[in-house]
Design a protein around this motif. Structure first.
Motif, PDB file in Angstrom:
ATOM      1  N   MET A   4      41.640  55.428 -41.455  1.00  0.00           N
ATOM      2  CA  MET A   4      42.806  54.546 -41.496  1.00  0.00           C
ATOM      3  C   MET A   4      43.190  54.096 -40.090  1.00  0.00           C
ATOM      4  O   MET A   4      43.468  52.919 -39.847  1.00  0.00           O
ATOM      5  N   LEU A   5      43.183  55.062 -39.171  1.00  0.00           N
ATOM      6  CA  LEU A   5      43.548  54.770 -37.786  1.00  0.00           C
ATOM      7  C   LEU A   5      42.565  53.783 -37.156  1.00  0.00           C
ATOM      8  O   LEU A   5      42.959  52.810 -36.506  1.00  0.00           O
ATOM      9  N   GLY A   6      41.256  54.038 -37.369  1.00  0.00           N
ATOM     10  CA  GLY A   6      40.233  53.173 -36.779  1.00  0.00           C
ATOM     11  C   GLY A   6      40.249  51.771 -37.362  1.00  0.00           C
ATOM     12  O   GLY A   6      40.159  50.777 -36.626  1.00  0.00           O
ATOM     13  N   THR A   7      40.376  51.672 -38.687  1.00  0.00           N
ATOM     14  CA  THR A   7      40.414  50.356 -39.331  1.00  0.00           C
ATOM     15  C   THR A   7      41.651  49.576 -38.914  1.00  0.00           C
ATOM     16  O   THR A   7      41.587  48.374 -38.633  1.00  0.00           O
ATOM     17  N   PHE A   8      42.803  50.270 -38.853  1.00  0.00           N
ATOM     18  CA  PHE A   8      44.041  49.612 -38.436  1.00  0.00           C
ATOM     19  C   PHE A   8      43.942  49.104 -36.994  1.00  0.00           C
ATOM     20  O   PHE A   8      44.330  47.972 -36.693  1.00  0.00           O
ATOM     21  N   ALA A   9      43.405  49.954 -36.105  1.00  0.00           N
ATOM     22  CA  ALA A   9      43.305  49.562 -34.690  1.00  0.00           C
ATOM     23  C   ALA A   9      42.413  48.336 -34.524  1.00  0.00           C
ATOM     24  O   ALA A   9      42.758  47.398 -33.785  1.00  0.00           O
ATOM     25  N   TYR A  10      41.273  48.337 -35.216  1.00  0.00           N
ATOM     26  CA  TYR A  10      40.342  47.204 -35.064  1.00  0.00           C
ATOM     27  C   TYR A  10      40.897  45.926 -35.690  1.00  0.00           C
ATOM     28  O   TYR A  10      40.855  44.858 -35.076  1.00  0.00           O
ATOM     29  N   SER A  11      41.437  46.030 -36.900  1.00  0.00           N
ATOM     30  CA  SER A  11      41.931  44.827 -37.589  1.00  0.00           C
ATOM     31  C   SER A  11      43.181  44.262 -36.934  1.00  0.00           C
ATOM     32  O   SER A  11      43.443  43.064 -37.001  1.00  0.00           O
ATOM     33  N   THR A  12      43.965  45.119 -36.271  1.00  0.00           N
ATOM     34  CA  THR A  12      45.213  44.672 -35.654  1.00  0.00           C
ATOM     35  C   THR A  12      45.036  44.253 -34.199  1.00  0.00           C
ATOM     36  O   THR A  12      45.562  43.217 -33.767  1.00  0.00           O
ATOM     37  N   PHE A  13      44.275  45.038 -33.440  1.00  0.00           N
ATOM     38  CA  PHE A  13      44.196  44.805 -31.992  1.00  0.00           C
ATOM     39  C   PHE A  13      42.824  44.331 -31.512  1.00  0.00           C
ATOM     40  O   PHE A  13      42.686  43.872 -30.378  1.00  0.00           O
ATOM     41  N   GLY A  14      41.782  44.505 -32.333  1.00  0.00           N
ATOM     42  CA  GLY A  14      40.454  44.052 -31.935  1.00  0.00           C
ATOM     43  C   GLY A  14      39.629  45.122 -31.256  1.00  0.00           C
ATOM     44  O   GLY A  14      40.074  46.256 -31.041  1.00  0.00           O
ATOM     45  N   LEU A  15      38.403  44.750 -30.899  1.00  0.00           N
ATOM     46  CA  LEU A  15      37.435  45.698 -30.352  1.00  0.00           C
ATOM     47  C   LEU A  15      37.857  46.264 -29.002  1.00  0.00           C
ATOM     48  O   LEU A  15      37.830  47.471 -28.785  1.00  0.00           O
ATOM     49  N   GLU A  16      38.224  45.410 -28.074  1.00  0.00           N
ATOM     50  CA  GLU A  16      38.481  45.866 -26.706  1.00  0.00           C
ATOM     51  C   GLU A  16      39.652  46.832 -26.640  1.00  0.00           C
ATOM     52  O   GLU A  16      39.589  47.848 -25.939  1.00  0.00           O
ATOM     53  N   ALA A  17      40.719  46.546 -27.372  1.00  0.00           N
ATOM     54  CA  ALA A  17      41.866  47.458 -27.379  1.00  0.00           C
ATOM     55  C   ALA A  17      41.482  48.798 -28.004  1.00  0.00           C
ATOM     56  O   ALA A  17      41.914  49.860 -27.542  1.00  0.00           O
ATOM     57  N   SER A  18      40.646  48.767 -29.039  1.00  0.00           N
ATOM     58  CA  SER A  18      40.217  50.004 -29.701  1.00  0.00           C
ATOM     59  C   SER A  18      39.408  50.887 -28.758  1.00  0.00           C
ATOM     60  O   SER A  18      39.594  52.106 -28.710  1.00  0.00           O
TER      61      SER A  18
END
Length: 419
Positions: A164-178
């Motif tokens: 959930m954390l990984g999917t949320f981070a990528y879908s919300t902030f994108g690759l570089e922020a993740s």
């Protein structure tokens, strides 16, 4: 040098130990960074390559291939270096490397994402065996299996929260922020590890100090002389082959067998993780009553059945139930393996034993992951997952000859093993 704690009449609660608290907090930070990274890279590569199985399986190869190469070396150096200092430096260097790769991704080609997993995997081969040594030094012998169950429970929590954390981070902030989250997490972990007790100064004779090659070979001899560790190595090989191909093709179980979108994978992992959390708690309660080799065999037998069913199933409810059952017994595998390594290895050689056995598992994982794309083209998912189940079953049978072996009160040192 044997840990003096193990001679105390009654060991304190594990959770009250400053050492255990520090290691747990450090692992929480690392798990946050790793899960955000894993899902960001997986979803990013799937999006960029239109779900190309070769490109997706290459993610796992980039993460696990260096483990096979560097685990031997890392385990030997972990037995030579001060473990606390080694772990701190590895986390710091991981953080620096992540930010360097982040710049490369920003200004270069997208393929640089593979380097994030690659570099982190190399450094973990020096850090992880150092953590095993510290665990052997600071945790009483009778609490080792319970301690392994505690860490397995932490991993299970992130099997639930991580996707959930990984999917949320990528879908919300994108690759570089993740990826930046991962670098920050490793940096914070290094700061937390400063709370660890000072390294125990273990005397080393002048004759041995410079003999890296001799110590390297000594790890292989130690494992070969122990029937328990030797059979554990065989189980590692078979389990590695099974886990590698199943893990690399999980995404296709979701899209082809279940007919769902890629994002549904996170729910499979969450169900599996919730069950792991429950299973880890159960094992922690009964840890002293079950031999670690029996735990490992149980986990592999149930894993064999569940793997075959996952390959056959086209029903979402059935697959979710099987994932839950599989997660419930998976802690038996992890806890059994870790406890056997710790209980049948002397403190001075824990790193090298881990460095010998771990590549057997990881190496076979890399082999099967590398072949996953070709296997997917040549065979059906049903056939591939059935084959993986058979490998699990054979690995469980390999435990039978050592099932009645009892762990020694004090594992032999390398010199005693040669005598």
């Amino acid at each position: 040098m044997d840990n003096m704690v193990e001679h105390s009449p009654k060991a304190p609660s594990l959770l009250r130990s400053r050492f255990v608290q520090t290691i747990l907090f450090s692992n929480v930070l690392l798990q946050i960074g790793i899960w955000v990274r894993n899902f960001a890279i997986l979803l990013y590569v799937a999006e960029k390559t239109n779900n190309d199985p070769y490109a997706i399986s290459l993610i796992s190869v980039a993460e696990f291939a260096p483990i096979f190469v560097f685990s031997f070396i890392g385990g030997t150096f972990a037995d030579r270096w001060r473990p606390k200092r080694t772990m701190i430096w590895c986390d710091l260097l991981s953080a620096v490397s992540v930010f360097v790769v982040l710049l490369a991704i920003h200004f270069g080609s997208w393929e640089s994402v593979y380097l994030v997993a690659f570099i982190s995997a190399i450094l973990s081969q020096f850090s992880q065996p150092s953590g095993m040594r510290l665990f052997k030094q600071h945790v009483p012998e009778e609490q080792l299996q319970q301690g392994m169950a505690l860490f397995q429970s932490l991993m299970a929590v992130f099997m639930v929260l991580g996707p959930m954390l990984g999917t949320f981070a990528y879908s919300t902030f994108g690759l570089e922020a993740s990826i930046a989250v991962m670098g920050t997490a490793f940096l914070l972990s290094a700061l937390v590890l400063l709370r660890l007790p000072a390294d125990i100064q273990e005397p080393r004779s002048e004759a041995v100090k410079g003999q890296f090659r001799e110590e390297f070979v000594e790890g292989f001899r130690y494992v070969w002389r122990s029937p328990v560790l030797r059979m554990l190595g065989l189980a590692f090989i078979l389990a590695g082959l099974a886990v590698g191909v199943a893990q690399a093709l999980n995404l296709f179980v979701v899209t082809e067998r279940l007919g769902r979108e890629e994002e549904f994978l996170q729910y499979l992992l969450m169900i599996n993780g919730a069950a792991m959390l429950i299973g880890g708690g159960i094992v922690a309660m009964y840890a002293k009553r079950v031999a670690p080799q029996a735990l490992l065999a149980i986990g592999m037998i149930v894993g064999a059945v569940c793997t075959v069913i996952v390959g056959y199933s086209t029903s979402v409810p059935l697959t979710l139930v099987v994932q839950f059952v599989n997660g419930l017994v998976f802690p038996c595998i992890h806890i059994g393996i870790s406890t056997m390594i710790l209980k049948w290895s002397h403190t001075s050689i824990v790193g090298r034993v881990n460095g010998v056995l771990n590549p057997l598992f990881i190496g076979m994982m890399v082999v099967s992951m590398s072949l996953a794309g070709a296997l997917k083209d040549a065979f059906s998912l049903v056939s591939i997952y059935s084959g993986a189940g058979v490998l699990f079953l054979v690995g469980a049978l390999a435990m039978l000859p050592i099932m009645k072996h009892k762990a020694p009160e004090h594992a032999e040192s390398p010199s005693e093993a040669q005598a």
